[in-house]
Write a protein that holds these residues in place. Structure first.
Motif, PDB file in Angstrom:
ATOM      1  N   LEU A   1       0.808  -1.217   0.000  1.00  0.00           N
ATOM      2  CA  LEU A   1       0.000   0.000   0.000  1.00  0.00           C
ATOM      3  C   LEU A   1       0.847   1.275   0.000  1.00  0.00           C
ATOM      4  O   LEU A   1       0.469   2.266  -0.626  1.00  0.00           O
ATOM      5  CB  LEU A   1      -0.990   0.004   1.162  1.00  0.00           C
ATOM      6  CG  LEU A   1      -2.172  -0.953   0.987  1.00  0.00           C
ATOM      7  CD1 LEU A   1      -3.020  -0.990   2.247  1.00  0.00           C
ATOM      8  CD2 LEU A   1      -3.012  -0.572  -0.220  1.00  0.00           C
ATOM      9  N   ASP A   2       1.988   1.264   0.657  1.00  0.00           N
ATOM     10  CA  ASP A   2       2.855   2.449   0.635  1.00  0.00           C
ATOM     11  C   ASP A   2       3.382   2.715  -0.768  1.00  0.00           C
ATOM     12  O   ASP A   2       3.386   3.851  -1.241  1.00  0.00           O
ATOM     13  CB  ASP A   2       4.018   2.296   1.620  1.00  0.00           C
ATOM     14  CG  ASP A   2       3.572   2.385   3.073  1.00  0.00           C
ATOM     15  OD1 ASP A   2       2.541   3.032   3.350  1.00  0.00           O
ATOM     16  OD2 ASP A   2       4.253   1.798   3.927  1.00  0.00           O
TER      17      ASP A   2
ATOM     18  N   PHE B   1      -6.145   7.619   1.435  1.00  0.00           N
ATOM     19  CA  PHE B   1      -6.383   7.092   0.085  1.00  0.00           C
ATOM     20  C   PHE B   1      -6.043   5.601   0.001  1.00  0.00           C
ATOM     21  O   PHE B   1      -6.494   4.906  -0.909  1.00  0.00           O
ATOM     22  CB  PHE B   1      -5.594   7.896  -0.959  1.00  0.00           C
ATOM     23  CG  PHE B   1      -5.971   7.570  -2.379  1.00  0.00           C
ATOM     24  CD1 PHE B   1      -7.185   7.986  -2.902  1.00  0.00           C
ATOM     25  CD2 PHE B   1      -5.119   6.829  -3.183  1.00  0.00           C
ATOM     26  CE1 PHE B   1      -7.545   7.680  -4.206  1.00  0.00           C
ATOM     27  CE2 PHE B   1      -5.453   6.510  -4.486  1.00  0.00           C
ATOM     28  CZ  PHE B   1      -6.678   6.941  -5.007  1.00  0.00           C
ATOM     29  N   LYS B   2      -5.259   5.116   0.960  1.00  0.00           N
ATOM     30  CA  LYS B   2      -4.935   3.686   0.976  1.00  0.00           C
ATOM     31  C   LYS B   2      -6.209   2.835   1.041  1.00  0.00           C
ATOM     32  O   LYS B   2      -6.246   1.725   0.507  1.00  0.00           O
ATOM     33  CB  LYS B   2      -4.013   3.351   2.138  1.00  0.00           C
ATOM     34  CG  LYS B   2      -2.599   3.856   1.980  1.00  0.00           C
ATOM     35  CD  LYS B   2      -1.763   3.456   3.187  1.00  0.00           C
ATOM     36  CE  LYS B   2      -0.377   4.034   3.109  1.00  0.00           C
ATOM     37  NZ  LYS B   2       0.436   3.650   4.285  1.00  0.00           N
ATOM     38  N   GLU B   3      -7.255   3.349   1.686  1.00  0.00           N
ATOM     39  CA  GLU B   3      -8.523   2.605   1.752  1.00  0.00           C
ATOM     40  C   GLU B   3      -9.160   2.497   0.371  1.00  0.00           C
ATOM     41  O   GLU B   3      -9.737   1.465   0.024  1.00  0.00           O
ATOM     42  CB  GLU B   3      -9.479   3.270   2.745  1.00  0.00           C
ATOM     43  CG  GLU B   3      -9.016   3.181   4.177  1.00  0.00           C
ATOM     44  CD  GLU B   3      -8.691   1.756   4.612  1.00  0.00           C
ATOM     45  OE1 GLU B   3      -9.481   0.826   4.303  1.00  0.00           O
ATOM     46  OE2 GLU B   3      -7.636   1.550   5.240  1.00  0.00           O
ATOM     47  N   THR B   4      -9.053   3.546  -0.425  1.00  0.00           N
ATOM     48  CA  THR B   4      -9.553   3.508  -1.807  1.00  0.00           C
ATOM     49  C   THR B   4      -8.770   2.478  -2.617  1.00  0.00           C
ATOM     50  O   THR B   4      -9.354   1.696  -3.372  1.00  0.00           O
ATOM     51  CB  THR B   4      -9.432   4.904  -2.453  1.00  0.00           C
ATOM     52  OG1 THR B   4     -10.177   5.843  -1.663  1.00  0.00           O
ATOM     53  CG2 THR B   4      -9.945   4.913  -3.876  1.00  0.00           C
TER      54      THR B   4
ATOM     55  N   ILE C   1       0.666  -6.840  -8.513  1.00  0.00           N
ATOM     56  CA  ILE C   1       1.780  -5.916  -8.359  1.00  0.00           C
ATOM     57  C   ILE C   1       2.781  -6.308  -9.437  1.00  0.00           C
ATOM     58  O   ILE C   1       3.067  -7.487  -9.635  1.00  0.00           O
ATOM     59  CB  ILE C   1       2.428  -6.054  -6.963  1.00  0.00           C
ATOM     60  CG1 ILE C   1       1.471  -5.563  -5.879  1.00  0.00           C
ATOM     61  CG2 ILE C   1       3.769  -5.308  -6.893  1.00  0.00           C
ATOM     62  CD1 ILE C   1       1.142  -4.076  -5.947  1.00  0.00           C
ATOM     63  N   ILE C   2       3.303  -5.321 -10.138  1.00  0.00           N
ATOM     64  CA  ILE C   2       4.287  -5.564 -11.186  1.00  0.00           C
ATOM     65  C   ILE C   2       5.650  -5.179 -10.625  1.00  0.00           C
ATOM     66  O   ILE C   2       5.836  -4.065 -10.139  1.00  0.00           O
ATOM     67  CB  ILE C   2       3.951  -4.755 -12.452  1.00  0.00           C
ATOM     68  CG1 ILE C   2       2.543  -5.125 -12.943  1.00  0.00           C
ATOM     69  CG2 ILE C   2       4.998  -4.990 -13.543  1.00  0.00           C
ATOM     70  CD1 ILE C   2       1.980  -4.170 -13.976  1.00  0.00           C
ATOM     71  N   ALA C   3       6.575  -6.128 -10.673  1.00  0.00           N
ATOM     72  CA  ALA C   3       7.919  -5.904 -10.137  1.00  0.00           C
ATOM     73  C   ALA C   3       8.951  -6.318 -11.178  1.00  0.00           C
ATOM     74  O   ALA C   3       8.695  -7.178 -12.025  1.00  0.00           O
ATOM     75  CB  ALA C   3       8.113  -6.701  -8.847  1.00  0.00           C
TER      76      ALA C   3
END
Length: 180
Positions: free
Chosen positions: A17-18, A45-48, A61-63
């Motif tokens: 989330l960060d 905004f982390k809740e959104t 997640i793209i890494a």
């Protein structure tokens, strides 16, 4: 976890989330992913972001495969399974733009979704000023389906909102051409 030639696509974890907030707050990214005013979003905004993650049928997640570094996110959401229409979205940090990473991630996610979710079509929306993204989508077979003219006030001018899509038979044809 999935891998491509240069990427890892993995499930979200709470600690992402960060990084996701950093992505969404980036002043180069934000105008390309939201029609809201460009602003600092803050921790709330982390809740959104969390709600968007939970809604996604296939979110990743793209890494960077080589280092594991966070690059961005991609998501496909199927809101009405009966209609088998997935909605696609992707967002990468600017330092990863113009290197083919977006194309690689998009291709994988679209291919995976047609294969495993039995979709009939994939849809997306993109702002008319995002030529880089439009070129990627067209390269992968998406077709322009509509243009909502002057839909978004952005950077002191009006921008169009474009809708694009690719149908299962178009996707299958492209897969057959790549194999043949």
């Amino acid at each position: 976890m999935f891998t491509t030639e240069r990427l890892i696509l993995r499930s979200y974890v709470e600690s992402d989330l960060d990084d996701l907030l950093r992505l969404w707050e980036d002043p180069l990214v934000q105008p390309l992913v939201t029609s809201d005013s460009v602003t600092l979003l803050g921790p709330k905004f982390k809740e959104t972001i969390r709600a968007q993650i939970e809604r996604a049928t296939f979110g990743a997640i793209i890494a960077l495969k080589e280092t594991g570094e966070f690059m961005g996110q991609g998501a496909i959401t199927v809101l009405e399974p009966k209609n088998r229409d997935g909605t696609f979205g992707i967002c990468l940090l600017p330092k990863f733009w113009s290197n083919g990473y977006g194309t690689e991630a998009t291709k994988f996610m679209v291919d995976h979704s047609f294969k495993w979710f039995n979709l009939n079509r994939m849809s997306l929306a993109v702002f008319g000023n995002n030529a880089r993204a439009i070129a990627v989508y067209e390269k992968l077979g998406f077709v322009m389906e509509g243009r909502k003219r002057q839909a978004v006030w952005m950077d002191n001018r009006w921008e169009d909102l474009l809708t694009m899509g690719i149908l299962r038979d178009e996707w299958e044809r492209r897969c057959n051409e790549r194999q043949g």
